[in-house]
Scaffold this motif. Structure first.
Motif, PDB file in Angstrom:
ATOM      1  N   GLN A 196      -6.808   5.474  -1.933  1.00  0.00           N
ATOM      2  CA  GLN A 196      -6.280   6.454  -1.005  1.00  0.00           C
ATOM      3  C   GLN A 196      -5.513   7.567  -1.701  1.00  0.00           C
ATOM      4  N   HIS A 197      -5.018   7.311  -2.918  1.00  0.00           N
ATOM      5  CA  HIS A 197      -4.225   8.355  -3.585  1.00  0.00           C
ATOM      6  C   HIS A 197      -5.075   9.581  -3.892  1.00  0.00           C
ATOM      7  N   LYS A 220       1.156   9.228  -6.136  1.00  0.00           N
ATOM      8  CA  LYS A 220       1.416  10.670  -6.028  1.00  0.00           C
ATOM      9  C   LYS A 220       2.396  11.147  -7.102  1.00  0.00           C
ATOM     10  N   ARG A 263       0.926   4.144  -2.841  1.00  0.00           N
ATOM     11  CA  ARG A 263       0.572   5.541  -2.572  1.00  0.00           C
ATOM     12  C   ARG A 263       1.651   6.496  -3.076  1.00  0.00           C
ATOM     13  N   ARG A 305       0.823  -1.209   0.000  1.00  0.00           N
ATOM     14  CA  ARG A 305       0.000   0.000   0.000  1.00  0.00           C
ATOM     15  C   ARG A 305       0.867   1.273   0.000  1.00  0.00           C
TER      16      ARG A 305
END
Length: 304
Positions: free
Chosen positions: A91-92, A39, A35, A31
């Motif tokens: 989540q990004h 980004k 991430r 994870r």
């Protein structure tokens, strides 16, 4: 994804290399790596390394590695990890949308982001006003000096007016105005037309007596004087060259004609300005033709 060139069934080792991981890593490592890469390569991140194709490869590699790591764990651990992973699948976007402002649900974060933009715009407006005020204060001394000069002019004008009024009153007291023609008679009007204000006639008479002329009158006079000077100058230039003209004299005459035509074009612009301010349509002027003026100069030279 069809055109990304990535095959989900390829060797799982390539997926680990794309995520910069080693086999046997934990779900948390997967994870975290996803991430950071999201980004870096997501097209909405605004970063200089944004690359849609690279982001697609990272996402597909992430899914492949996630399936491989989940298959290695026990069913109980798999279910526990799946429950923890579900709300964090994207989540990004938490870091990329709304410039990373706000917390909570997307709608709550959107409201917080709108308020953030309003506050930021208000601060920018205040900074701009402060800069404007600062630039105005730098010229305060110049404004004060200008005000002093204007006040001096007003004082001098008022003093002259008072002096003139005192001299008039003094002359009236001495009787210097008693022998003037028309004493005790009403002012004579310019016209007997009842629709024209007498005050307007009196003001016009004062202006004419003091040599005042309207703007269009002066402009018309200036245009006529200019065209006469141009005509005389081109005829004089032609007389200097003589007849017949040599090749060098012909080149000089061509140059004089070009300059004369340019002067006529400039004069026609002044004619346009005159036509805009002249109050009578019948007084408007037409453009001067450079070609006709040159022919006229030739005829004048031949006559001379």
């Amino acid at each position: 994804r069809t055109f990304s060139g990535y095959d989900p069934k390829s060797d799982i080792r390539d997926s680990y290399k794309i995520l910069e991981l080693e086999e046997g890593c934990s779900l948390e490592d997967v994870r975290n790596s996803y991430r950071s890469l999201a980004k870096k390569y997501h097209p909405d991140s605004g970063a200089g390394t944004a690359d849609p194709a690279a982001f697609i490869r990272v996402e597909e590699a992430y899914r492949a590695v996630l399936s491989d790591v989940a298959a290695r764990q026990k069913p109980s651990e798999e279910e526990e990890e799946e429950d923890q992973f579900k709300p964090k699948s994207l989540q990004h976007r938490h870091y990329l949308s709304f410039e990373g402002v706000g917390i909570g649900t997307p709608s709550q974060r959107e409201k917080q982001y709108m308020q953030f933009r309003v506050d930021r715009a208000t601060e920018q407006v205040l900074e701009y006003r402060q800069q404007r005020l600062g630039s105005c204060y730098t010229g305060t001394d110049l404004m004060k000096a200008k005000d002093v000069r204007e006040s001096k002019k007003v004082k001098i004008t008022q003093a002259v007016e008072r002096l003139v009024e005192d001299l008039i009153q003094e002359s009236m007291a001495k009787g210097d105005f008693d022998n003037l023609s028309g004493k005790g008679k009403p002012l004579q009007k310019f016209s007997e037309c009842p629709h024209i204000d007498p005050m307007t006639h009196n003001l016009n008479r004062i202006l004419i007596d003091n040599g005042y002329q309207p703007e269009w009158i002066l402009l018309q006079k200036e245009i006529r004087e200019t065209i006469e000077q141009l005509r005389k100058s081109v005829v004089a230039s032609r007389r200097k060259l003589g007849k017949p003209m040599t090749p060098s004299e012909q080149k000089e005459w061509d140059r004089i004609c070009e300059q004369f035509m340019e002067d006529i074009r400039k004069l026609n612009k002044r004619v346009d300005n005159f036509n805009l301010v002249v109050p009578i349509m019948s007084r408007q002027m037409v453009h001067f033709s450079p070609e006709k003026e040159i022919v006229r100069a030739q005829n004048t030279y031949e006559a001379l």
